[in-house]
Scaffold this motif. Sequence first.
Motif, PDB file in Angstrom:
ATOM      1  N   GLU A   1     -11.247   9.949 -32.127  1.00  0.00           N
ATOM      2  CA  GLU A   1     -10.862  10.031 -33.538  1.00  0.00           C
ATOM      3  C   GLU A   1     -11.138   8.705 -34.261  1.00  0.00           C
ATOM      4  OE1 GLU A   1      -6.783  10.690 -36.005  1.00  0.00           O
ATOM      5  OE2 GLU A   1      -7.048  11.961 -34.225  1.00  0.00           O
ATOM      6  N   GLU A   2     -10.760   7.597 -33.636  1.00  0.00           N
ATOM      7  CA  GLU A   2     -11.010   6.273 -34.229  1.00  0.00           C
ATOM      8  C   GLU A   2     -12.512   5.995 -34.316  1.00  0.00           C
ATOM      9  OE1 GLU A   2      -8.886   4.135 -35.725  1.00  0.00           O
ATOM     10  OE2 GLU A   2      -7.321   5.611 -35.360  1.00  0.00           O
ATOM     11  N   LEU A   3     -13.236   6.361 -33.256  1.00  0.00           N
ATOM     12  CA  LEU A   3     -14.694   6.190 -33.253  1.00  0.00           C
ATOM     13  C   LEU A   3     -15.324   6.914 -34.442  1.00  0.00           C
ATOM     14  CD1 LEU A   3     -16.163   6.644 -29.642  1.00  0.00           C
ATOM     15  CD2 LEU A   3     -16.595   4.760 -31.207  1.00  0.00           C
ATOM     16  N   SER A   4     -14.877   8.139 -34.668  1.00  0.00           N
ATOM     17  CA  SER A   4     -15.503   8.960 -35.709  1.00  0.00           C
ATOM     18  C   SER A   4     -15.265   8.410 -37.112  1.00  0.00           C
ATOM     19  CB  SER A   4     -15.043  10.413 -35.598  1.00  0.00           C
ATOM     20  OG  SER A   4     -13.670  10.513 -35.892  1.00  0.00           O
ATOM     21  N   LYS A   5     -14.270   7.544 -37.278  1.00  0.00           N
ATOM     22  CA  LYS A   5     -14.006   6.911 -38.579  1.00  0.00           C
ATOM     23  C   LYS A   5     -14.848   5.644 -38.769  1.00  0.00           C
ATOM     24  CE  LYS A   5      -9.090   7.856 -38.175  1.00  0.00           C
ATOM     25  NZ  LYS A   5      -7.812   7.132 -38.090  1.00  0.00           N
ATOM     26  N   SER A   6     -15.553   5.245 -37.737  1.00  0.00           N
ATOM     27  CA  SER A   6     -16.252   3.957 -37.741  1.00  0.00           C
ATOM     28  C   SER A   6     -17.698   4.098 -38.182  1.00  0.00           C
ATOM     29  CB  SER A   6     -16.200   3.343 -36.342  1.00  0.00           C
ATOM     30  OG  SER A   6     -14.848   3.194 -35.947  1.00  0.00           O
ATOM     31  N   GLY A   7     -18.242   3.010 -38.686  1.00  0.00           N
ATOM     32  CA  GLY A   7     -19.632   2.995 -39.127  1.00  0.00           C
ATOM     33  C   GLY A   7     -20.551   2.266 -38.167  1.00  0.00           C
ATOM     34  N   LEU A   8     -19.960   1.538 -37.207  1.00  0.00           N
ATOM     35  CA  LEU A   8     -20.763   0.741 -36.285  1.00  0.00           C
ATOM     36  C   LEU A   8     -19.956   0.466 -35.027  1.00  0.00           C
ATOM     37  CD1 LEU A   8     -23.494  -0.820 -36.052  1.00  0.00           C
ATOM     38  CD2 LEU A   8     -22.292  -2.805 -36.982  1.00  0.00           C
ATOM     39  N   PHE A   9     -20.595   0.632 -33.864  1.00  0.00           N
ATOM     40  CA  PHE A   9     -19.968   0.335 -32.584  1.00  0.00           C
ATOM     41  C   PHE A   9     -20.542  -0.977 -32.084  1.00  0.00           C
ATOM     42  CE2 PHE A   9     -19.537   0.339 -28.020  1.00  0.00           C
ATOM     43  CZ  PHE A   9     -18.289   0.906 -27.795  1.00  0.00           C
ATOM     44  N   LEU A  10     -19.673  -1.903 -31.696  1.00  0.00           N
ATOM     45  CA  LEU A  10     -20.106  -3.200 -31.173  1.00  0.00           C
ATOM     46  C   LEU A  10     -19.702  -3.309 -29.708  1.00  0.00           C
ATOM     47  CD1 LEU A  10     -21.273  -6.064 -31.646  1.00  0.00           C
ATOM     48  CD2 LEU A  10     -18.971  -6.758 -32.363  1.00  0.00           C
ATOM     49  N   LEU A  11     -20.685  -3.544 -28.841  1.00  0.00           N
ATOM     50  CA  LEU A  11     -20.420  -3.789 -27.419  1.00  0.00           C
ATOM     51  C   LEU A  11     -20.736  -5.262 -27.144  1.00  0.00           C
ATOM     52  CD1 LEU A  11     -19.698  -2.300 -24.683  1.00  0.00           C
ATOM     53  CD2 LEU A  11     -22.148  -2.455 -24.216  1.00  0.00           C
ATOM     54  N   PRO A  12     -19.703  -6.125 -27.144  1.00  0.00           N
ATOM     55  CA  PRO A  12     -19.939  -7.560 -26.989  1.00  0.00           C
ATOM     56  C   PRO A  12     -19.889  -8.053 -25.541  1.00  0.00           C
ATOM     57  CG  PRO A  12     -17.668  -7.187 -27.629  1.00  0.00           C
ATOM     58  CD  PRO A  12     -18.322  -5.825 -27.524  1.00  0.00           C
ATOM     59  N   SER A  13     -19.961  -7.149 -24.562  1.00  0.00           N
ATOM     60  CA  SER A  13     -19.747  -7.485 -23.148  1.00  0.00           C
ATOM     61  C   SER A  13     -20.671  -8.575 -22.618  1.00  0.00           C
ATOM     62  CB  SER A  13     -19.937  -6.238 -22.284  1.00  0.00           C
ATOM     63  OG  SER A  13     -18.939  -5.297 -22.546  1.00  0.00           O
ATOM     64  N   LEU A  14     -20.145  -9.300 -21.630  1.00  0.00           N
ATOM     65  CA  LEU A  14     -20.925 -10.305 -20.914  1.00  0.00           C
ATOM     66  C   LEU A  14     -21.657  -9.652 -19.754  1.00  0.00           C
ATOM     67  CD1 LEU A  14     -18.299 -13.193 -20.788  1.00  0.00           C
ATOM     68  CD2 LEU A  14     -19.801 -12.505 -22.650  1.00  0.00           C
ATOM     69  N   GLU A  15     -21.024  -8.656 -19.146  1.00  0.00           N
ATOM     70  CA  GLU A  15     -21.639  -7.859 -18.075  1.00  0.00           C
ATOM     71  C   GLU A  15     -21.194  -6.422 -18.250  1.00  0.00           C
ATOM     72  OE1 GLU A  15     -21.004  -9.078 -14.019  1.00  0.00           O
ATOM     73  OE2 GLU A  15     -21.444 -11.173 -14.490  1.00  0.00           O
ATOM     74  N   GLU A  16     -22.062  -5.503 -17.911  1.00  0.00           N
ATOM     75  CA  GLU A  16     -21.773  -4.086 -18.093  1.00  0.00           C
ATOM     76  C   GLU A  16     -22.784  -3.312 -17.259  1.00  0.00           C
ATOM     77  OE1 GLU A  16     -19.285  -1.498 -19.604  1.00  0.00           O
ATOM     78  OE2 GLU A  16     -19.347  -3.285 -20.851  1.00  0.00           O
ATOM     79  N   GLY A  17     -22.381  -2.174 -16.752  1.00  0.00           N
ATOM     80  CA  GLY A  17     -23.379  -1.261 -16.182  1.00  0.00           C
ATOM     81  C   GLY A  17     -24.029  -0.598 -17.377  1.00  0.00           C
ATOM     82  N   ILE A  18     -23.675   0.653 -17.573  1.00  0.00           N
ATOM     83  CA  ILE A  18     -24.004   1.339 -18.823  1.00  0.00           C
ATOM     84  C   ILE A  18     -22.660   1.775 -19.393  1.00  0.00           C
ATOM     85  CG2 ILE A  18     -25.059   3.377 -19.853  1.00  0.00           C
ATOM     86  CD1 ILE A  18     -27.337   3.090 -17.819  1.00  0.00           C
ATOM     87  N   SER A  19     -22.354   1.333 -20.582  1.00  0.00           N
ATOM     88  CA  SER A  19     -21.055   1.573 -21.186  1.00  0.00           C
ATOM     89  C   SER A  19     -20.897   3.026 -21.627  1.00  0.00           C
ATOM     90  CB  SER A  19     -20.880   0.656 -22.398  1.00  0.00           C
ATOM     91  OG  SER A  19     -19.820   1.101 -23.207  1.00  0.00           O
ATOM     92  N   ASN A  20     -19.906   3.724 -21.039  1.00  0.00           N
ATOM     93  CA  ASN A  20     -19.610   5.093 -21.463  1.00  0.00           C
ATOM     94  C   ASN A  20     -19.186   5.133 -22.925  1.00  0.00           C
ATOM     95  OD1 ASN A  20     -20.218   6.356 -19.041  1.00  0.00           O
ATOM     96  ND2 ASN A  20     -18.154   6.054 -18.243  1.00  0.00           N
ATOM     97  N   SER A  21     -18.446   4.118 -23.365  1.00  0.00           N
ATOM     98  CA  SER A  21     -18.004   4.073 -24.763  1.00  0.00           C
ATOM     99  C   SER A  21     -19.199   3.999 -25.713  1.00  0.00           C
ATOM    100  CB  SER A  21     -17.091   2.874 -24.997  1.00  0.00           C
ATOM    101  OG  SER A  21     -15.937   2.982 -24.215  1.00  0.00           O
ATOM    102  N   ALA A  22     -20.193   3.192 -25.348  1.00  0.00           N
ATOM    103  CA  ALA A  22     -21.398   3.095 -26.189  1.00  0.00           C
ATOM    104  C   ALA A  22     -22.152   4.422 -26.196  1.00  0.00           C
ATOM    105  CB  ALA A  22     -22.308   1.962 -25.702  1.00  0.00           C
ATOM    106  N   LEU A  23     -22.241   5.081 -25.030  1.00  0.00           N
ATOM    107  CA  LEU A  23     -22.901   6.392 -24.958  1.00  0.00           C
ATOM    108  C   LEU A  23     -22.170   7.412 -25.828  1.00  0.00           C
ATOM    109  CD1 LEU A  23     -23.754   6.715 -21.134  1.00  0.00           C
ATOM    110  CD2 LEU A  23     -25.233   5.905 -22.984  1.00  0.00           C
ATOM    111  N   GLU A  24     -20.836   7.390 -25.783  1.00  0.00           N
ATOM    112  CA  GLU A  24     -20.054   8.318 -26.610  1.00  0.00           C
ATOM    113  C   GLU A  24     -20.291   8.051 -28.089  1.00  0.00           C
ATOM    114  OE1 GLU A  24     -16.001   7.854 -25.226  1.00  0.00           O
ATOM    115  OE2 GLU A  24     -16.238   9.460 -23.762  1.00  0.00           O
ATOM    116  N   ALA A  25     -20.319   6.779 -28.463  1.00  0.00           N
ATOM    117  CA  ALA A  25     -20.578   6.426 -29.867  1.00  0.00           C
ATOM    118  C   ALA A  25     -21.941   6.975 -30.296  1.00  0.00           C
ATOM    119  CB  ALA A  25     -20.515   4.915 -30.058  1.00  0.00           C
ATOM    120  N   MET A  26     -22.958   6.750 -29.472  1.00  0.00           N
ATOM    121  CA  MET A  26     -24.305   7.238 -29.777  1.00  0.00           C
ATOM    122  C   MET A  26     -24.301   8.765 -29.909  1.00  0.00           C
ATOM    123  SD  MET A  26     -26.490   4.720 -27.246  1.00  0.00           S
ATOM    124  CE  MET A  26     -28.147   5.279 -27.654  1.00  0.00           C
TER     125      MET A  26
END
Length: 185
Positions: A77-102
């Motif tokens: 719900e919060e994602l859907s109100k947003s205009g931009l997703f920021l993934l500022p991670s230093l290390e990550e595999g593949i972020s599920n949150s970023a995939l969901e945003a996309m």
Amino acid sequence: LDSNTLYIISVGRCHWIKGYTFALDAMAILKKEGVQFHYTIIASGKDHENIRYQIHDLGLNEFVTFMNGLSHNEVIEELSKSGLFLLPSLEEGISNSALEAMAIGIPVISTDCGGMSEVIKNGENGFIVPVRESGSMATEIKKYIEIHKQEKLEIIENAGRTIAENYLLDDQVDKMVQLYHTHSL
């Protein structure tokens, strides 16, 4: 929601490796430069004092909302109100949150961490910035604000296609089954 304000969101766990301190430094730059934004961090876990302190220390209380742990539905719900997703991670595999945003049509700016550059093709289906570079994050956010609406729509479409073609669960299962059958003969 104010239509002149860019609503930016990050989702993850409370951990230094998620890079929220760099994202907050980027927000301080945006504030100083007069950019209209609101940044929401949704992060679960106990290690949130440093995030709260930095928000206060940088004078970002009016510009940043920190939410400690929400249900998956509340996050969507919060994602859907947003205009931009920021993934500022230093290390990550593949972020599920970023995939969901996309998948739901929220453009993504990600640091060049782990497998994210395999998912995001800079300028085509999202944006990649160097790890630990708050200035680059702020610059990319400002560039994103300036691009034409049609270009934003193309990026959102390309991101959705990337998810549909490469990251949907049914597709992953089919690929695993196919891989299993080809190697088990």
